[in-house]
Motif scaffolding. Structure first.
Motif, PDB file in Angstrom:
ATOM      1  N   ALA A  68       0.821  -1.206   0.000  1.00  0.00           N
ATOM      2  CA  ALA A  68       0.000   0.000   0.000  1.00  0.00           C
ATOM      3  C   ALA A  68       0.859   1.262   0.000  1.00  0.00           C
ATOM      4  O   ALA A  68       0.570   2.221  -0.732  1.00  0.00           O
ATOM      5  CB  ALA A  68      -0.934  -0.008   1.207  1.00  0.00           C
ATOM      6  N   ARG A  69       1.920   1.279   0.810  1.00  0.00           N
ATOM      7  CA  ARG A  69       2.789   2.455   0.872  1.00  0.00           C
ATOM      8  C   ARG A  69       3.485   2.702  -0.460  1.00  0.00           C
ATOM      9  O   ARG A  69       3.600   3.846  -0.919  1.00  0.00           O
ATOM     10  CB  ARG A  69       3.831   2.265   1.978  1.00  0.00           C
ATOM     11  CG  ARG A  69       3.332   2.462   3.390  1.00  0.00           C
ATOM     12  CD  ARG A  69       3.306   3.932   3.801  1.00  0.00           C
ATOM     13  NE  ARG A  69       4.565   4.612   3.565  1.00  0.00           N
ATOM     14  CZ  ARG A  69       5.641   4.554   4.369  1.00  0.00           C
ATOM     15  NH1 ARG A  69       5.594   3.810   5.473  1.00  0.00           N
ATOM     16  NH2 ARG A  69       6.728   5.239   4.081  1.00  0.00           N
ATOM     17  N   LEU A  70       3.978   1.650  -1.070  1.00  0.00           N
ATOM     18  CA  LEU A  70       4.658   1.788  -2.359  1.00  0.00           C
ATOM     19  C   LEU A  70       3.697   2.285  -3.425  1.00  0.00           C
ATOM     20  O   LEU A  70       4.022   3.173  -4.218  1.00  0.00           O
ATOM     21  CB  LEU A  70       5.273   0.447  -2.776  1.00  0.00           C
ATOM     22  CG  LEU A  70       6.451  -0.047  -1.926  1.00  0.00           C
ATOM     23  CD1 LEU A  70       6.753  -1.501  -2.247  1.00  0.00           C
ATOM     24  CD2 LEU A  70       7.692   0.811  -2.162  1.00  0.00           C
ATOM     25  N   ALA A  71       2.503   1.698  -3.449  1.00  0.00           N
ATOM     26  CA  ALA A  71       1.501   2.105  -4.436  1.00  0.00           C
ATOM     27  C   ALA A  71       1.121   3.579  -4.241  1.00  0.00           C
ATOM     28  O   ALA A  71       1.001   4.330  -5.215  1.00  0.00           O
ATOM     29  CB  ALA A  71       0.271   1.210  -4.337  1.00  0.00           C
ATOM     30  N   ASP A  72       0.935   3.999  -2.999  1.00  0.00           N
ATOM     31  CA  ASP A  72       0.588   5.388  -2.710  1.00  0.00           C
ATOM     32  C   ASP A  72       1.687   6.345  -3.163  1.00  0.00           C
ATOM     33  O   ASP A  72       1.408   7.505  -3.492  1.00  0.00           O
ATOM     34  CB  ASP A  72       0.326   5.578  -1.219  1.00  0.00           C
ATOM     35  CG  ASP A  72      -0.977   4.945  -0.764  1.00  0.00           C
ATOM     36  OD1 ASP A  72      -1.810   4.627  -1.641  1.00  0.00           O
ATOM     37  OD2 ASP A  72      -1.157   4.760   0.460  1.00  0.00           O
ATOM     38  N   ALA A  95      -6.422  -5.165  -3.143  1.00  0.00           N
ATOM     39  CA  ALA A  95      -7.003  -4.066  -2.378  1.00  0.00           C
ATOM     40  C   ALA A  95      -5.929  -3.106  -1.876  1.00  0.00           C
ATOM     41  O   ALA A  95      -6.186  -1.900  -1.707  1.00  0.00           O
ATOM     42  CB  ALA A  95      -7.809  -4.622  -1.207  1.00  0.00           C
ATOM     43  N   ALA A  96      -4.723  -3.622  -1.641  1.00  0.00           N
ATOM     44  CA  ALA A  96      -3.627  -2.780  -1.148  1.00  0.00           C
ATOM     45  C   ALA A  96      -3.022  -1.920  -2.255  1.00  0.00           C
ATOM     46  O   ALA A  96      -2.314  -0.954  -1.956  1.00  0.00           O
ATOM     47  CB  ALA A  96      -2.546  -3.647  -0.516  1.00  0.00           C
ATOM     48  N   GLY A  97      -3.277  -2.285  -3.521  1.00  0.00           N
ATOM     49  CA  GLY A  97      -2.768  -1.466  -4.615  1.00  0.00           C
ATOM     50  C   GLY A  97      -1.802  -2.140  -5.554  1.00  0.00           C
ATOM     51  O   GLY A  97      -1.207  -1.481  -6.417  1.00  0.00           O
ATOM     52  N   ALA A  98      -1.632  -3.456  -5.424  1.00  0.00           N
ATOM     53  CA  ALA A  98      -0.749  -4.165  -6.347  1.00  0.00           C
ATOM     54  C   ALA A  98      -1.298  -4.084  -7.772  1.00  0.00           C
ATOM     55  O   ALA A  98      -2.509  -4.199  -7.984  1.00  0.00           O
ATOM     56  CB  ALA A  98      -0.603  -5.627  -5.929  1.00  0.00           C
ATOM     57  N   ARG A  99      -0.405  -3.889  -8.733  1.00  0.00           N
ATOM     58  CA  ARG A  99      -0.826  -3.795 -10.129  1.00  0.00           C
ATOM     59  C   ARG A  99      -0.933  -5.167 -10.794  1.00  0.00           C
ATOM     60  O   ARG A  99      -1.596  -5.323 -11.816  1.00  0.00           O
ATOM     61  CB  ARG A  99       0.163  -2.942 -10.924  1.00  0.00           C
ATOM     62  CG  ARG A  99       0.222  -1.497 -10.481  1.00  0.00           C
ATOM     63  CD  ARG A  99       1.007  -0.683 -11.482  1.00  0.00           C
ATOM     64  NE  ARG A  99       1.164   0.700 -11.043  1.00  0.00           N
ATOM     65  CZ  ARG A  99       1.746   1.645 -11.780  1.00  0.00           C
ATOM     66  NH1 ARG A  99       2.214   1.345 -12.993  1.00  0.00           N
ATOM     67  NH2 ARG A  99       1.866   2.873 -11.310  1.00  0.00           N
ATOM     68  N   GLY A 100      -0.249  -6.128 -10.226  1.00  0.00           N
ATOM     69  CA  GLY A 100      -0.273  -7.470 -10.786  1.00  0.00           C
ATOM     70  C   GLY A 100       0.050  -8.481  -9.715  1.00  0.00           C
ATOM     71  O   GLY A 100       0.489  -8.131  -8.611  1.00  0.00           O
TER      72      GLY A 100
END
Length: 355
Positions: A218-222, A252-257
């Motif tokens: 989540a932090r990386l995606a943000d 849900a945390a924001g992973a693209r794949g």
């Protein structure tokens, strides 16, 4: 030997693959043990400085998505029992068991060597992968900073980078990674094998808690850093029941794949894994190994290109079908992020350029 608290391997047998004579365990590693309430405590971790002549490793494997990699460390304190890198310790005449987790090697000159290689006129720019053998953010990186030093060189040169880790320590370098991400130069993969803390404590005893890894995604995606999740290895009858839940959580945390690999048991990993099953899952040890052999053509491991990352047979196809359906429900695809290579500029002099 009996299990040791905080360690993955339950034994420390030396390998004879690279020795012409039979060797016996000398017991020196036992000197590092202490007794806690009458039981053996985990041996201490030692770090030996390694001075290679080059730092970029190259491969031509057709089923691996990179040509170049950097491994700042040999051995890994995370202690994941399934780690396919364990057999590399046999090259050092050390055990792929506890030695792999406790007798580590660090390469403090890695950044200097990297700078020298990138300065060569013959150098061809291709993405460099970190975390392909042992984790670049294992606990000793906190003190050695070798991974960060290498990233600093790559950021300066605008060189593409793939990172794979199971540690939220990657967030320490979010300043560098976010700047690289703005130019399409970096992608990060976070390994999430299980969400069950009880399973994780024995399966990968010194890796960060699964929830910390979800939070890191989540932090990386943000921060705008492309991040994907590696649900690997999937271990039948141990972690495969979590496929759908893990895929949903990382999405849900924001992973693209999201990707998966069935458990691999090359060389000395197979007996270590069987001993781990006997220690922690005696009720299903035979079942687990039977399914693995079914996925590996009747053997503990299948090293053939193409097959080693996919498995075969009914069980492999069942897992693949479940995984693909879970990925589709989560709205994720299986494509890697394409990194740019056209921005590369060779390093000059001894001082880093400002980004």
């Amino acid at each position: 030997m009996s299990k040791l608290k905080g360690r993955g391997a339950t034994e420390n047998t030396l390998s004879e693959r690279f020795s012409s004579s039979t060797r016996m365990e000398d017991g020196d590693w036992m000197d590092l043990l202490t007794l806690v309430d009458g039981e053996a405590a985990a041996p201490a971790t030692s770090v030996t400085i390694e001075k290679p002549r080059a730092i970029i490793a190259r491969n031509s494997s057709p089923d691996i998505g990179f040509d170049q990699s950097i491994n700042a460390y040999h051995g890994c304190e995370h202690g994941c029992i399934y780690c396919y890198a364990r057999p590399t310790h046999a090259w050092h005449d050390l055990s792929p068991g506890l030695d792999f987790e406790t007798k580590l090697f660090a390469k403090p000159d890695a950044a200097v060597l990297l700078r020298a290689e990138l300065q060569k006129r013959t150098y061809v720019v291709k993405p460099i992968a970190m975390g392909t053998n042992t984790d670049p953010y294992q606990p000793i990186e906190r003190d050695w900073h070798i991974t960060r030093q290498c990233i600093e060189v790559l950021a300066e040169c605008r060189h593409p980078l793939f990172i794979t880790t199971k540690s939220d320590r990657v967030l320490r370098d979010i300043d560098l990674l976010s700047r690289m991400a703005r130019d399409g130069l970096v992608a990060v993969g976070i390994s999430v094998t299980t969400l069950d803390p009880a399973v994780a404590r024995t399966l990968e005893p010194r890796a960060p808690h699964p929830e910390r890894r979800i939070a890191a995604i989540a932090r990386l995606a943000d921060a705008g850093i492309p991040v994907h999740a590696c649900v690997s290895p999937i271990i039948p009858a141990i972690t495969d029941h979590e496929i759908e839940t893990i895929v949903a959580r990382v999405a849900a945390a924001g992973a693209r794949g999201v990707f998966w690999i069935p458990v691999r048991l090359p060389h000395e990993v197979a007996p270590l894994f069987r001993a781990w099953l006997d220690e922690y899952y005696p009720d299903r040890a035979a079942k687990v190994m039977n399914i693995i052999r079914d996925m590996r053509g009747g053997r503990d491991n299948d090293s053939r290109f193409g097959n080693r990352m996919r498995g075969q047979g009914v069980w492999a196809e069942l897992i693949r079908t479940r995984f693909n359906k879970a990925r589709a429900r989560a709205g994720l695809d299986g494509e890697r992020v394409a990194l740019r290579t056209d921005l590369f500029r060779p390093p000059t002099g001894d001082q880093y350029r400002l980004l």
